[in-house]
Scaffold this motif. Structure first.
Motif, short mmCIF file in Angstrom:
data_model
loop_
_atom_site.label_atom_id
_atom_site.label_comp_id
_atom_site.label_asym_id
_atom_site.label_seq_id
_atom_site.Cartn_x
_atom_site.Cartn_y
_atom_site.Cartn_z
N PHE A 42 13.33 -1.21 -1.43
CA PHE A 42 13.18 -1.32 0.02
C PHE A 42 11.75 -1.71 0.40
O PHE A 42 11.53 -2.58 1.24
CB PHE A 42 13.55 0.01 0.69
N LEU A 43 10.77 -1.07 -0.22
CA LEU A 43 9.38 -1.32 0.14
C LEU A 43 8.87 -2.67 -0.34
O LEU A 43 8.13 -3.35 0.37
CB LEU A 43 8.48 -0.20 -0.40
N LEU A 44 9.26 -3.07 -1.54
CA LEU A 44 8.72 -4.29 -2.14
C LEU A 44 9.66 -5.49 -2.01
O LEU A 44 9.25 -6.61 -2.27
CB LEU A 44 8.39 -4.05 -3.61
N GLY A 45 10.90 -5.25 -1.64
CA GLY A 45 11.88 -6.34 -1.55
C GLY A 45 12.61 -6.52 -2.87
O GLY A 45 12.17 -6.07 -3.92
N TRP A 46 13.74 -7.17 -2.78
CA TRP A 46 14.59 -7.32 -3.97
C TRP A 46 13.91 -8.11 -5.08
O TRP A 46 14.21 -7.92 -6.26
CB TRP A 46 15.93 -7.96 -3.59
N GLN A 47 12.96 -8.98 -4.73
CA GLN A 47 12.30 -9.82 -5.73
C GLN A 47 11.52 -9.00 -6.75
O GLN A 47 11.31 -9.45 -7.88
CB GLN A 47 11.32 -10.82 -5.07
N ARG A 59 11.39 14.59 -0.64
CA ARG A 59 10.63 14.48 0.62
C ARG A 59 9.65 13.31 0.56
O ARG A 59 9.38 12.67 1.58
CB ARG A 59 9.95 15.80 0.98
N TRP A 60 9.09 13.01 -0.61
CA TRP A 60 8.21 11.85 -0.73
C TRP A 60 9.00 10.56 -0.55
O TRP A 60 8.54 9.63 0.10
CB TRP A 60 7.52 11.83 -2.08
N LEU A 61 10.19 10.52 -1.16
CA LEU A 61 11.02 9.32 -1.05
C LEU A 61 11.48 9.11 0.39
O LEU A 61 11.42 7.99 0.91
CB LEU A 61 12.22 9.42 -1.99
N LEU A 71 11.09 6.40 5.55
CA LEU A 71 10.91 6.47 7.01
C LEU A 71 9.72 5.60 7.45
O LEU A 71 9.84 4.81 8.39
CB LEU A 71 10.71 7.91 7.45
N LEU A 72 8.59 5.74 6.78
CA LEU A 72 7.42 4.91 7.13
C LEU A 72 7.72 3.43 6.93
O LEU A 72 7.34 2.59 7.74
CB LEU A 72 6.21 5.31 6.29
N GLY A 73 8.42 3.11 5.83
CA GLY A 73 8.80 1.72 5.59
C GLY A 73 9.73 1.18 6.66
O GLY A 73 9.61 0.03 7.08
N MET A 109 0.83 -1.21 0.00
CA MET A 109 0.00 0.00 0.00
C MET A 109 0.87 1.26 0.00
O MET A 109 0.57 2.22 -0.72
CB MET A 109 -0.94 -0.01 1.21
N LEU A 110 1.93 1.25 0.77
CA LEU A 110 2.84 2.39 0.81
C LEU A 110 3.53 2.58 -0.54
O LEU A 110 3.62 3.69 -1.05
CB LEU A 110 3.86 2.21 1.94
#
Length: 181
Positions: free
Chosen positions: A89-94, A28-30, A35-37, A6-7
């Motif tokens: 980072f958010l979705l993983g290396w896959q 700032r979005w990144l 930070l949230l992740g 979702m993020l």
């Protein structure tokens, strides 16, 4: 996984709009998504163990290192590279390889269309050339398109971050609701 997806999807939608409109990916979005992740990952590590952090950390490093050479040779903007690292980072290396392939295919189609149109314009008959010139003059004067040109500040090129965002949304949907790759 769902919260990270979702993020990533929310970030991707914002980046798509910004890259198409102004050819920019705001830091700032990144940083906010990173930070949230990180907070989500820390919470997940406390409840499920530190092993869940490895794909995310690997995704960040792999995403950054894989596109950095394209930035160095000026084929890509820094925002594209940073966005790809945050997606990793958010979705993983896959997720990186399918997202990169999809975005590169979309960018390739975009490039072929742009170069095809440029070469086609040179061979248009005179009445169509005049019509195209008149349309271009009116388009430049249109307030909305003039505002877009101002927002871009002379930045041109293929909106690669937008294509990264589109394919990351597609990959996320595919892995969450489709058959896992």
């Amino acid at each position: 996984m769902l919260l990270f997806a979702m993020l990533a999807t929310t970030l991707s939608m914002r980046v798509i709009a910004s890259d198409l409109y102004a050819r920019r990916v705001p830091n700032r979005w990144l940083l906010g998504a990173l930070l949230l992740g990180t907070l989500l990952l820390a919470w997940q590590a406390m409840h499920h163990g530190i092993a869940h952090a490895a794909p995310h950390a690997a995704g960040l490093l792999l995403g950054l290192c894989s596109l950095l050479p394209f930035y160095v040779i000026r084929w890509m903007g820094a925002g594209d590279v940073k966005f790809f690292a945050v997606l990793g980072f958010l979705l993983g290396w896959q997720a990186l390889l399918p997202v990169w392939i999809g975005a590169s295919l979309l960018a390739g189609v975009h490039a072929v269309a742009v170069y095809g149109w440029r070469s086609l314009r040179l061979h248009l008959p005179l009445p169509l050339t005049l019509l195209q010139h008149n349309l271009t003059q009116h388009r430049v004067l249109a307030p909305a398109l003039h505002q877009v040109q101002q927002a871009r500040g002379g930045r041109q090129g293929i909106p690669y971050a937008a294509y990264l965002g589109l394919t990351s949304i597609g990959w996320t949907g595919w892995t969450l609701w489709g058959t896992a790759p």
